[in-house]
Every structure is written in C-alpha cells, then in structure tokens.
Design a protein around this motif. Structure first.
Motif, mmCIF file in Angstrom:
data_model
loop_
_atom_site.group_PDB
_atom_site.id
_atom_site.type_symbol
_atom_site.label_atom_id
_atom_site.label_comp_id
_atom_site.label_asym_id
_atom_site.label_seq_id
_atom_site.Cartn_x
_atom_site.Cartn_y
_atom_site.Cartn_z
ATOM 1 N N PRO A 8 0.800 -1.237 0.000
ATOM 2 C CA PRO A 8 0.000 0.000 0.000
ATOM 3 C C PRO A 8 0.829 1.281 0.000
ATOM 4 N N ILE A 9 1.824 1.328 0.866
ATOM 5 C CA ILE A 9 2.565 2.587 0.987
ATOM 6 C C ILE A 9 3.358 2.888 -0.296
ATOM 7 N N TYR A 17 0.778 4.008 -2.928
ATOM 8 C CA TYR A 17 0.326 5.366 -2.660
ATOM 9 C C TYR A 17 1.401 6.396 -2.953
ATOM 10 N N GLU A 18 2.634 5.992 -2.743
ATOM 11 C CA GLU A 18 3.737 6.889 -3.096
ATOM 12 C C GLU A 18 3.680 7.206 -4.592
ATOM 13 N N LEU A 70 0.749 9.569 -5.364
ATOM 14 C CA LEU A 70 1.022 10.959 -4.969
ATOM 15 C C LEU A 70 2.042 11.597 -5.914
ATOM 16 N N ARG A 71 3.108 10.863 -6.225
ATOM 17 C CA ARG A 71 4.123 11.430 -7.118
ATOM 18 C C ARG A 71 3.553 11.696 -8.504
ATOM 19 N N VAL A 83 -9.165 4.323 -4.141
ATOM 20 C CA VAL A 83 -8.000 3.490 -4.408
ATOM 21 C C VAL A 83 -8.175 2.185 -3.637
ATOM 22 N N GLU A 139 -4.251 -4.145 1.275
ATOM 23 C CA GLU A 139 -4.970 -3.320 2.238
ATOM 24 C C GLU A 139 -6.188 -4.065 2.774
#
Lengths: 259, 259
Positions: B145-146, B149-150, B153-154, B164, B169
């Motif tokens: 997940p992290i 999500y990175e 966002l980028r 999402v 998750e």
C-alpha cells in the motif's frame, strides 16, 4: 622544506598513534538533528495534504512514538496514523487516507534526509590534517550496512577513510570489544596505537577502554550527549579525553606523542 | 449551452457506465520502462565508483537476476554483487566494497525512480474528460500500500481518483474477483455499470470478466503486453476491448451507452 613540512615529517616518523577510529552518527554528522528535522517534514507533509490535527500536538505525538519504538523504527508514521485514528474520537480515516498520509510523510522524511545530510564543519579539515600526518582512519559503527554506507557516500567520506567496520557486517555489535579488536588486527596495531572517538559511553568508550585504546568522548549535542542528558559519567568508564570539536583530536595526538 | 456541453449533459444523465477502474503500473504510467532505466542507473553508479566489470555484461547479469528473483525483489544489487564476487574469479571484493557498491546502486536507482516517474501522456486528458462525464474512477492494484500510494502521490493522481483499492490493504489479491466486487459494492453498482482497464490477462481481465465488468486490455509495451510477449490470448479469457491509448476508453463508453 619549511618549518611546517618539517614538523609534519617528524610527526610522520614518530607518531605513536597510527590509527584514528570514528563513530559515524552524531560524531561526524548531526544525525539526531537531521532525523528530527526530517520527522517534522513528514508531519508537515501530512498537514499540507489535509490531515486535521494541531501541529504542536502532532509533534508531541511523533516524539512520544520515537521514544517508545526507538529512533530506528521504520514505522513511526504508521503508528502515528494508527494512534490518531484509534485514540482521537473526532478523526476517522479510511484505509486509503491512512496510507496516503503515511506515504506522503515517508516521502517527505526521505527527501529531507537526502537533501540535508552534511558533515559537521570541523570534520573535513580535520580528516585532511590526519591524512597529512600519515595516520590511518577507520569508521566503526553499528547499523544496517547498506544504510551506513549510504550515509558515508552521501557525506563524501569515502575518500578520507581507510577502513569501514559496520557491526552487522561481521556479526559483532557494539559494545562488544571484539569489533574494535577486529579493526586493530586489520592494521596490525595494538590498542595504544589507536584513538577512538564517539558520542556514547556505553557503545564507544567502554569497548575502546576494554581494548586499551585511547578513548575520546565527543559532545555534539546529540541524544546521548551527557551535556544534554545530564547523566554523569561513572568514574570507571571515564573516557581519556572529552572534546566538543573534532579538531581537538589533533592536539590529543600531539599530547600522546609527547608523553 | 453549446453542442459540446449539451452532449456532455446528456451523457451525464444517460451513461450506463458509472465507474471506470484502472490498474496502476503499466496502465497509467510506464512502470516497466521506469524500472529498467532505474536499474541501469544503479549499474552505472557502481561502474562510476570503480567496479571492474564490462557494462554490457553487467546489464545482462542484472536482467538475469530480475528474471530469476522477480522484478519486486529489493535485493537485485545484493545478488548482483554476490554473483560477481563468487562466480568471477578475477573479482574479489571486500565486505566494505560490496556494501559500498550496493549502497551506491540503490541510491541511484531510487533517485531515478523519484525523478522520472510520470503519467503516460494520454492519462490526464482522459481523466479530465471522464470527470466531465460525471463518471467515478477507481484504481485497483496489487502491491505494498505505501509504495503504491507513493506512486499515486508522485504522479499527481490523487485529485482525479475517487477510490484506491490496494489488494494488501484488504487482504485479497488479484486475480481474486472479490477485490473487484469490493469496489463495486463501495459504489453500489453492478458489473455492467463498470469498465476496468489493465495490462494483464491473468490479474486484470479475468477478475473483471468474473464480475461481469466490461474488461479492457491496454497495450502499453510493458512486460505483460501480449504484443511484446507474443502470447496469444485464450478465447475464454478474451477481453471485451483491446486498446493502445487510454483515450480510446471514451469511445468504448459511448459504444456501451449506445447499445
């Protein structure tokens, strides 16, 4: 040959000290300060993305988490978001939002760590002078090898240091004195030919003392600095020297040489 | 109201399709290409630091490793250095050198990944048009997940995507069709009100088909692209549509709406 070169020449021939060992974090660079700044950048990234929490409260929370889980945990922001979600009744974040905030914080944290890492001002000049004296240098540090080497490369230390000893690399961790013994053997030296400089009594000074190495405690204002913690250094673990600037090590060598 | 707005207005009222789902990697951005470029940057960082190995040979070695250990391993450069050290008789790296090279490679790899990540050109215009049509959007993706999500966002995707769904998750992984069912339920829709676009037959098309969702296979030139692998798509897992540009999804919606 001028007077300066002459003196260096004599030192090269006569120096009793053949090797200087350094701790890395909070000795050669401001590790504590860098981590603190980076952690705040992570908090601010979450706030900028819309997380509803008072900044000062968030800072207190992250400090608490670092204290409880240790400064090396990779989950500080996960715990931060979990706490916020479970303990604060007015906040209810979806899974998505939680991961979004954690990702944003981790990104900002790493960006700051990469951008702002730098040697203390007195390190490079001192290392150059040590090289001029023909004295070898080693870094002896705990930590994950790849992380520690990343710091060494980013700090540009590679060209100044003859040997890097990272505890996880040889399976011996500070304060086990064998880590220091390993380093001495690599250079074929005995303890009295080496000076070791670090910021922790337990992990730096004690193993140096146990190997009969000249021990130097450096006060850098980091989290183990006794000037900051207020802890008294017990008599039986007293370092041979205490300094606040790395350049003072040059005077220490002169003093030992003139003994 | 001009003709264009009128048409949009009608679509808003009458669209059968209420939700478009996207895969992330190799659908919305060039994940395969980015990883390949980043891996080469890692190789070049080691060569620049003095590693003695022929560049083409190094590239072949890292490709082999990625094939054997999978593209998501975090140890590619570790294996690379280990292989070099064990298999090549003329190379003998100390522990220190090994970690130095691995650290340098990992640093260069991440720098490139952060610097060069960008959406395919057709993504942003298409997402804007989809929003104009009042159709909801979701990303359904496997992965940590992290990390996912990175990327989101980028890539600046956050503002365009309504939901999402990252498999780790909710504890359900592609191609489990329940991941898609979960997404449908979140919006209160049935399969025939959704289009899903992905680059893998096994993980994207099959679960869409099992949920009676309109399935779209997108050819992006990534590692699973059947145009590149040469694999034939079996008749029973044929996607409803095949496209090469994301903008074609707008025509697909029009076609479904006019059925």
């Amino acid at each position: 040959m001028n007077v300066f070169n002459l003196r260096v020449g004599i030192l090269k021939l006569t120096s009793k000290i053949k090797l200087i060992g350094f701790d890395l974090d909070d000795c050669l660079f401001d590790s504590t300060g860098l981590s603190e700044r980076a952690r705040l950048k992570g908090i601010d990234a979450m706030l900028n993305l819309g997380l509803k929490v008072e900044r000062n409260k968030a800072i207190e929370m992250i400090k608490e988490i670092v204290k409880e889980y240790g400064s090396n945990s990779s989950k500080h922001y996960n715990f931060f978001i979990k706490r916020l979600n479970q303990l604060e009744s007015e906040i209810e974040l979806s899974f998505n939002e939680q991961y979004k905030y954690i990702a944003a914080a981790v990104m900002a944290y790493h960006e700051e760590k990469i951008k702002s890492i730098q040697l203390f001002d007195d390190v490079e000049p001192t290392l150059i002078k040590i090289k001029d004296l023909n004295i070898k240098t080693a870094i002896i540090t705990d930590g994950i090898p790849i992380k520690q080497y990343e710091k060494i490369l980013r700090l540009g230390l590679d060209k100044y240091i003859d040997l890097v000893v990272i505890s996880d690399e040889i399976g011996v961790k500070k304060p086990n004195p064998r880590l220091f013994d390993y380093c001495l053997k690599k250079f074929g030296l005995n303890g009295q030919e080496m000076v070791y400089i670090g910021d922790r009594i337990d992990k730096d000074i004690i193993p140096a003392l146990l190997n009969n190495i000249y021990s130097v405690f450096i006060h850098r204002g980091g989290k183990y600095d006794t000037y900051k913690t207020g802890n008294k250094i017990p008599k039986e673990t007293k370092p041979d020297y205490e300094i606040t600037s790395l350049s003072e090590v040059l005077e220490i060598i002169e003093e030992i040489n003139s003994e």
